[in-house]
Enzyme design. Structure first.
Site, short mmCIF file in Angstrom:
data_model
loop_
_atom_site.label_atom_id
_atom_site.label_comp_id
_atom_site.label_asym_id
_atom_site.label_seq_id
_atom_site.Cartn_x
_atom_site.Cartn_y
_atom_site.Cartn_z
N LYS A 1 33.61 49.25 30.74
CA LYS A 1 34.31 49.50 31.74
C LYS A 1 35.27 50.86 31.89
O LYS A 1 35.40 51.30 31.00
CB LYS A 1 35.25 48.16 31.98
CG LYS A 1 36.22 48.18 30.73
CD LYS A 1 37.44 46.98 30.95
CE LYS A 1 38.42 47.13 29.88
NZ LYS A 1 39.56 45.98 30.06
N TYR B 1 56.40 75.41 38.68
CA TYR B 1 57.37 74.99 39.83
C TYR B 1 58.79 74.51 39.27
O TYR B 1 58.80 74.09 38.29
CB TYR B 1 56.60 73.61 40.23
CG TYR B 1 55.40 74.20 41.01
CD1 TYR B 1 55.32 74.64 42.23
CD2 TYR B 1 54.13 73.69 40.66
CE1 TYR B 1 54.09 75.19 42.93
CE2 TYR B 1 52.76 73.93 41.37
CZ TYR B 1 52.97 74.49 42.57
OH TYR B 1 51.90 74.94 43.34
#
Length: 813
Positions: A486, A711
């Site tokens: 999965k 940033y």
């Protein structure tokens, strides 16, 4: 050429039944998944992690009629027209056959061992000595007890030189390898920490490795790893190193930029200089070992220098990459010989994602048109490979185009193939690229492989196979294994991982959603697939693609039952989930009667398994809770079985349960994160990490103190610094919480920290204190457990969050 009677004389069976004494033996078979030319195959039922006797009928059904067995259960009763030899030990019998083949070979045999560098030295010597010798060398890293035996079987009179690699991991192995290889010449490479757990000391490991050279005439070795060497006096011991007493003295090393190293050497009081086209220590050592070997074989200094300067880095692995136009590209172009071709074709046959299979093959070095034996073997390999298309590149094989029955095209050289490439449709294919280095097939690979940025997730299929076998070794006979694929196989990929699991005969695969299962079916996966979260809108897909839903509530049960009745289906397999304490999904234990009332009065679905999930198997303080969960499943399934009147599979143990709770094995276990090399519960299991997230340095900046990085100017520099910008950010799955020094990466084996905030596609590292260049490789998670701990999560999350825009590169060594 051997007959079964010849084999019988070699292995000296305890008992035998030979119905056809002249049966020809050309192939040694130990794995029924890799049978080629069954009519000339000899199957050895080896007993290792799996008992080869379990696969006798599989081998027989595929055409094998010659067997060497260890367990005598009167198998002749089920093999009426087969030759059968019963021996005391099938592995020793296989090695005896290999030893016999080796002893027929009268030319020099060079044996190589060491902790690291064996395969590189072997391949480089092949390059360096080939102009004078027709060389056979063991393929890839076939250096184990089995690999050496299979390598020696291919040794024949076509060659006049052999290079055989030998690797050991514990005491007692080298004697068996020495008996088979019997090298006339020897090379000892680096002595390091590899496999140190199998030896009490470094001295013991060295002593064991040296046993390979007991009967050799010459031994080449680096003196710095051996303070003293105790070998028979008849062996010419050729040491190299900085010590004046060495036969080959390394006088000086001088780097020429970051591309090459000038090495001044002295042999027999004569100085000479060689330019080694590498700067890393390992490559320099390996190259000097090669120089020493060339000297022992009489090469002059100029020839040595000229050839060493042409050495190229060796890509020692087969890679599986996503190609353009729904293709899968198997890139195995570092070398090209018939043994390596067979290994690559075996890997190609494992791939089920496309029915069209294409081989692009260059001329094979040393194989000429008059070499009937090699050409005949090539034809047999192609005939047994399942290929749909064949492309030859080179003047030799191009002349054989008409001799192959499948669609075949030929080109005189790589350039002419590339020139005509745009006119060829390779969509929806799996393509194996197998070319000799001189043909530069990397140019073909670049045109076929889908483009992406330079951040990649490397997935080691050998490691995954190794981990699977480690966990299988913990299970009693008869306990099935379900593999969890999965979430894109925990970030590792879909059909690529499932293909390998299918090849290794796991019993079930499990996905989270139906569309994951559909992708696997479209990729050629035929194993049973359980869907953990079946949505009502996905019932059509589940039934059409023969997926098996998990049923965890009365809502899902009744909804799916209505659907099956409308479709007129019977006995459709379903998996019932019981909530024994996880309290996530599942029927409560007290709901068993209500569940039975529905299941007993219908025939549209059939219970394939009943299972639960351990909530705290790895937490010792919850042992009583875990024991109760196991008990609740036992009670629930016992009643269900009695009332339904038929058997089904029971399972509750996932990776932690496999590690710590043998009482929870029931009929099957579910292997999840442990398969991918991360075990949170045990340190004694030698699992190997399967995936490595890599990127590279895009730019380096020299900045002054008090400048800021990133940033919001979050990265404040306290000193003059060097920063490296790399190509990974939160859009690739690198969590923003790793910013501002929390994240640690590795460049050239040295740890560095992030600086500033993580950007969408990039981040910055402080590399002030290390030697680093633009384009250097960066390991994003040097220790994924520590990385997860640093941001308060678990390795699962880091793996599954790696974006699918990050290219997956699968390799098989």
């Amino acid at each position: 050429m051997y007959t079964i009677s010849d084999i019988s004389e070699i292995v000296v069976p305890k008992r035998s039944i030979i119905v056809y004494h002249k049966s020809i033996i050309q192939n040694l078979i130990y794995d029924t998944r890799k049978i080629v030319n069954a009519e000339t195959g000899l199957f050895f039922a080896l007993i290792n992690r799996r008992d080869g006797h379990e696969f006798i009928m599989d081998a027989y059904s595929k055409g094998i009629r010659n067997f060497v067995l260890q367990n005598d259960f009167q198998q002749e009763l089920i093999l009426p027209d087969a030759n059968v030899l019963w021996v005391a030990d099938t592995f020793l019998a296989l090695q005896a056959v290999a030893e016999t083949q080796r002893m027929k070979f009268k030319s020099p045999v060079l044996g190589i061992t060491g902790s690291n560098g064996k395969t590189i030295v072997k391949e480089w010597l092949f390059q360096l000595l080939s102009p004078e010798y027709k060389i056979y060398r063991s393929p890839k890293s076939y250096n184990s007890q089995l690999g050496v035996a299979l390598s020696l079987w291919e040794l024949n009179e076509q060659y006049n030189f052999a290079i055989i690699e030998a690797g050991i991991s514990e005491v007692g192995e080298m004697e068996k390898l020495q008996k088979m290889i019997k090298p006339t010449h020897g090379v000892l490479t680096n002595i390091g920490v590899a496999h140190k757990e199998g030896f009490q000391s470094k001295e013991e490991k060295i002593a064991q490795k040296l046993k390979l050279f007991t009967d050799a005439e010459v031994l080449v070795y680096p003196k710095k790893y051996l303070e003293q060497i105790y070998m028979p006096s008849q062996i010419y011991k050729f040491a190299w190193g900085e010590d004046e007493s060495c036969q080959l003295e390394v006088y000086s090393l001088k780097k020429e930029g970051d591309q090459a190293t000038l090495v001044s050497l002295c042999f027999s009081r004569q100085f000479f200089t060689v330019k080694i086209p590498f700067v890393d220590q390992a490559s320099i050592e390996n190259a000097i070992s090669c120089i020493a070997v060339m000297i022992t074989f009489g090469y002059d200094f100029k020839t040595i220098a000229d050839r060493i300067a042409t050495l190229q880095p060796m890509e020692m692995r087969l890679e599986l990459k996503k190609g353009k136009h729904n293709t899968s590209i198997i890139d195995d172009s570092y070398s090209n010989d018939l043994v390596a071709l067979q290994i690559a074709l075996d890997f190609l046959k494992q791939q089920k994602q496309n029915s069209r299979k294409v081989l692009i093959l260059s001329d094979i070095p040393g194989v000429q048109l008059h070499d009937e034996k090699s050409i005949s073997k090539l034809k047999r390999l192609v005939a047994a490979s399942g290929l749909t298309d064949l492309i030859f590149i080179g003047p030799i094989l191009s002349q054989l185009e008409a001799q192959f029955s499948l669609p075949t095209a030929s080109y005189s050289d790589t350039k002419s193939f590339i020139d005509g490439f745009k006119h060829i449709d390779y969509s929806n294919s799996t393509i194996l690229i197998k070319g000799a280095r001189d043909y530069h097939f990397e140019q073909i690979s670049k045109r076929l492989v889908a483009k992406s940025h330079d951040t990649i997730l490397e997935i080691n299929l050998n490691a995954l196979e190794h981990n699977l076998n480690i966990y299988r070794g913990l299970l009693p006979v008869g306990v099935k294994l379900m593999a969890m694929v999965k979430a894109f196989s925990y970030g590792s990929g879909s059909f690529e991982i499932a293909n390998l699991l299918q090849f290794n005969h796991v019993d079930y695969l499990t996905v989270a959603f139906a569309d994951e299962g559909v992708d696997l079916r479209n990729g050629g996966i035929t194993l049973p697939i359980v869907v953990m979260s079946p949505d009502e809108n996905a019932f059509d897909a589940i039934v059409h693609h023969k997926l098996e839903p998990e049923i965890y509530s009365f809502r899902v049960l009744n909804s799916f039952l209505r659907y099956l009745l409308q479709q007129g289906l019977k006995d459709f397999p379903v998996h019932i989930k019981v909530d024994t304490g996880m309290h996530r999904l599942g029927f409560m234990p007290e709901e068993v009667d209500e569940l039975l009332a529905i299941l007993k009065n219908q025939d549209a679905m059939k219970v394939q398994s009943v299972f639960s999930h351990l909530a705290s198997a790895g937490n010792a303080v919850d042992n009583a809770f875990t024991e109760n969960q196991i008990h609740l499943l036992d009670v629930f399934t016992t009643k269900l079985k009695q009332e339904l009147g038929y058997s089904f599979i029971r399972h509750i143990a996932a990776t932690s349960g496999i590690d710590l709770w043998p009482s929870a094995y029931f009929d099957m276990v579910r292997l999840g994160i442990g398969l991918y090399g991360i075990d949170m519960d045990r340190d004694d299991l030698p699992v190997r990490e399967v995936s490595v997230l890599k990127t590279n340095v895009t730019q380096i900046k020299e900045l002054t103190a008090n400048e800021t990085v990133g940033y919001n100017r979050a990265g404040m520099l306290q000193r003059a610094s060097r920063t490296a910008t790399i190509k990974i950010g939160y859009a690739d799955g690198y969590d923003r919480r790793f910013g501002n020094g929390v994240g640690k990466m590795s460049i050239n084996g040295q740890l560095v920290s992030t600086i500033g905030n993580i950007c969408m596609d990039m981040c910055m590292l402080d590399v002030t204190d290390i030697d680093v260049n633009e384009e250097d490789e960066v390991i994003v998670y040097p220790d994924i457990k520590e990385a997860a701990l640093a941001i308060g999560t678990i390795p699962y999350e880091l793996l599954v969050n790696i974006s699918q825009r990050v290219k997956r590169v699968y390799f098989y060594e």
